[in-house]
Design a protein around this motif. Sequence first.
Motif, PDB file in Angstrom:
ATOM      1  N   CYS A  38       0.622  -0.920   0.045  1.00  0.00           N
ATOM      2  CA  CYS A  38       0.289   0.301  -0.421  1.00  0.00           C
ATOM      3  C   CYS A  38       0.776   1.039   0.146  1.00  0.00           C
ATOM      4  O   CYS A  38       0.621   2.522   0.012  1.00  0.00           O
ATOM      5  CB  CYS A  38      -1.094   0.074   1.187  1.00  0.00           C
ATOM      6  SG  CYS A  38      -2.034  -1.417   0.981  1.00  0.00           S
ATOM      7  N   GLU A  39       2.497   1.073  -0.198  1.00  0.00           N
ATOM      8  CA  GLU A  39       3.133   2.471  -0.171  1.00  0.00           C
ATOM      9  C   GLU A  39       3.089   3.676  -0.969  1.00  0.00           C
ATOM     10  O   GLU A  39       2.824   4.829  -0.403  1.00  0.00           O
ATOM     11  CB  GLU A  39       4.591   1.716  -0.091  1.00  0.00           C
ATOM     12  CG  GLU A  39       5.299   2.958   0.661  1.00  0.00           C
ATOM     13  CD  GLU A  39       6.973   2.144   0.521  1.00  0.00           C
ATOM     14  OE1 GLU A  39       7.219   0.567   0.568  1.00  0.00           O
ATOM     15  OE2 GLU A  39       7.342   2.728   0.650  1.00  0.00           O
ATOM     16  N   PRO A  40       2.187   2.467  -2.862  1.00  0.00           N
ATOM     17  CA  PRO A  40       1.777   3.939  -3.424  1.00  0.00           C
ATOM     18  C   PRO A  40       1.100   4.721  -2.927  1.00  0.00           C
ATOM     19  O   PRO A  40       0.520   6.434  -2.848  1.00  0.00           O
ATOM     20  CB  PRO A  40       1.816   2.934  -4.585  1.00  0.00           C
ATOM     21  CG  PRO A  40       2.455   2.088  -4.174  1.00  0.00           C
ATOM     22  CD  PRO A  40       2.254   1.651  -3.271  1.00  0.00           C
ATOM     23  N   LEU A  41       0.116   4.225  -2.899  1.00  0.00           N
ATOM     24  CA  LEU A  41      -1.670   5.035  -2.031  1.00  0.00           C
ATOM     25  C   LEU A  41      -0.735   5.762  -0.617  1.00  0.00           C
ATOM     26  O   LEU A  41      -1.635   6.930  -0.245  1.00  0.00           O
ATOM     27  CB  LEU A  41      -2.423   4.082  -1.373  1.00  0.00           C
ATOM     28  CG  LEU A  41      -3.570   3.324  -2.252  1.00  0.00           C
ATOM     29  CD1 LEU A  41      -3.865   2.069  -1.723  1.00  0.00           C
ATOM     30  CD2 LEU A  41      -3.676   4.536  -3.112  1.00  0.00           C
ATOM     31  N   PHE A  42      -0.463   5.136   0.249  1.00  0.00           N
ATOM     32  CA  PHE A  42       0.297   5.966   1.219  1.00  0.00           C
ATOM     33  C   PHE A  42       1.202   7.034   1.358  1.00  0.00           C
ATOM     34  O   PHE A  42       1.067   8.446   1.803  1.00  0.00           O
ATOM     35  CB  PHE A  42       1.247   5.090   2.674  1.00  0.00           C
ATOM     36  CG  PHE A  42       1.195   6.078   3.929  1.00  0.00           C
ATOM     37  CD1 PHE A  42       0.716   6.004   4.470  1.00  0.00           C
ATOM     38  CD2 PHE A  42       3.105   6.713   3.695  1.00  0.00           C
ATOM     39  CE1 PHE A  42       1.022   6.734   5.629  1.00  0.00           C
ATOM     40  CE2 PHE A  42       3.353   7.275   5.507  1.00  0.00           C
ATOM     41  CZ  PHE A  42       2.464   7.495   5.667  1.00  0.00           C
ATOM     42  N   GLU A  46       0.078  10.603   2.167  1.00  0.00           N
ATOM     43  CA  GLU A  46       1.176  11.795   2.930  1.00  0.00           C
ATOM     44  C   GLU A  46       1.392  12.916   2.299  1.00  0.00           C
ATOM     45  O   GLU A  46       1.557  13.971   3.132  1.00  0.00           O
ATOM     46  CB  GLU A  46       2.477  10.536   3.376  1.00  0.00           C
ATOM     47  CG  GLU A  46       3.674  10.970   3.657  1.00  0.00           C
ATOM     48  CD  GLU A  46       4.591  10.883   3.112  1.00  0.00           C
ATOM     49  OE1 GLU A  46       4.951  10.266   2.684  1.00  0.00           O
ATOM     50  OE2 GLU A  46       5.261  10.470   4.744  1.00  0.00           O
ATOM     51  N   GLN A  47       1.251  13.285   1.886  1.00  0.00           N
ATOM     52  CA  GLN A  47       1.377  14.353   0.360  1.00  0.00           C
ATOM     53  C   GLN A  47       0.291  15.193   0.855  1.00  0.00           C
ATOM     54  O   GLN A  47       1.020  16.562   1.298  1.00  0.00           O
ATOM     55  CB  GLN A  47       1.394  13.909  -0.860  1.00  0.00           C
ATOM     56  CG  GLN A  47       2.138  15.136  -2.039  1.00  0.00           C
ATOM     57  CD  GLN A  47       2.085  15.137  -3.440  1.00  0.00           C
ATOM     58  OE1 GLN A  47       1.712  13.530  -4.060  1.00  0.00           O
ATOM     59  NE2 GLN A  47       2.583  15.755  -3.820  1.00  0.00           N
ATOM     60  N   CYS A  48      -0.859  14.874   1.025  1.00  0.00           N
ATOM     61  CA  CYS A  48      -1.803  15.800   1.072  1.00  0.00           C
ATOM     62  C   CYS A  48      -1.528  16.209   2.804  1.00  0.00           C
ATOM     63  O   CYS A  48      -1.581  17.317   2.981  1.00  0.00           O
ATOM     64  CB  CYS A  48      -3.126  14.942   1.088  1.00  0.00           C
ATOM     65  SG  CYS A  48      -4.092  15.459   1.714  1.00  0.00           S
TER      66      CYS A  48
END
Lengths: 81, 306
Positions: A38-42, A46-48
Motif C-alpha cells: 500500500c506504499e504508493p497510496l500511502f 502523506e502528500q496531502c
Amino acid sequence: MSASLAPECNEVKEKYDNCFLKWYSEKFLRGTATSDECEPLFKQYEQCLSKALKARGIDSMLKEAREDNRENDAEHMRPKR
Amino acid sequence: MSDSNRRPQSSPAVAPRLEPWLTTVNMVKFYSSNDIYPYPFPAVTLAYFLRYPNPYSTHVLSTDTIARHYDADKQQLTTVRLHLKRSKLPSGVLKLLPRSLLGASGSGESQAYILEKSVVDITNGTMETESRNLEFTGILSVVERQAFRRPVSQADDDAKVFQGMENAVRRHGFLNFGSGARVEDSGESTEVNSSVTLHSHIGEKWRKRKAAEDGAAAEEEQPEKMGFFKSWSTGSLQRSIEMIGLNRAKRSQPNAKEGMKVVLERMREGGLVAVLEGMRQDREAILGGHPHAFSKDNQRRGDNDE
C-alpha cells in the motif's frame, strides 16, 4: 474509518486505510507479506497530510517530538522476547 | 524519554497481577495493570489499529497515519499515528496554573495531539505501543505503553505457534476482508500489560530535569541531590499535577479497555465489515454531537488521557 485531521485528506486516507486493512489481515497477519503493497497510496495520503500539518503548524512540533524519541524508540519498542 | 519510563515494565515471566498498581518514584508517577483479552493475538492487533472511533472514545476527533514501515525480514510492522483529542483540563490543574501558560479557553476546553507508535512482531506474537502527548509536556508528560503478547504457554514451540496461528487465521472469519464471516470463540487469548507514566517538569530547568530522570533510575540517591528546601514549592506543584494526571489516567484506563472490547466484539459478531460499519456509526454520532445510546459516555468525555 476514523476521520483525518484534514477533511481534504479524508478521501485519500480512506483509500489507503482500506488497502492497509486488506494487506494487514490477509498478508501480514498470516506471515506472508513480502512488501508493503500500500506504499504508493500511502505516499499520496502523506502528500496531502503533510501540507495540512504544515498549514496548521504541527509539522515542526511533530518533527521535534519524533527526533526526541528516536533513540528511546530503539530501546522501548524492541520486542521483549 | 528516560530510564525511569522504561524500567517498570514487567517481564514476561511475571504472573499477571489482578489489580492495577501505582507507584511514586520521586517526580514520576506510574500506573500499571495486566489484563487478558479473550481474543486471539492477530484480532487484538487489528482492533488496536481500528479502536477509534468507538462509543467510549467520542473525544477522539481524528486519527492519521504519519509513518509506516514494514520490515519483511523480521516481519515487523512499525506505525506512527497522530491522534487529535478533545481535551478538558481538570479543574484542579486550572486552579494551579495561570491560564496564559495553558493556552486553553476559559473553561479549559482544548484539543490535544497524541503521538502513537506501535510495533507488531507477528513471528514472536508481540505488539508494543507507546502514546505520548505532544503539547504541554513541560507541565505534564503522559506516556502510555501497552505490551500485547500471545500467552507464553503457547510459545513453547515456535513451529507449533506458527502452525497455531495459521490455523487461527483460517478459523477466524475476521480476516476475510469484505465478507460477513464471523470469528469463532476458540478460547485463545492475548495478554496485555498497560502502563501510564506521568512526569511533571514544571518549574524545572533542563539540567535539573535530567537529574530527576537519572534519579528516578537510582531512587535512593535522589532525595539528597534534589535539595529538599530549595525545591519544595516546585516539587509540591509537580506532585499535585502528577496526582491529578494519575487520577485521570486511573479513570480513563477502564474506558480504553471497554473501547477495545467493543471493537473486538464487533469483529467477533460480523467480521471486519461489522467493525467498519460500527466505526461509521460512531463517527456520525460524534460529528452530530450526540453519541447515540451511550449516556455514560457523555459524563466521561473529559477523561481523555487514553
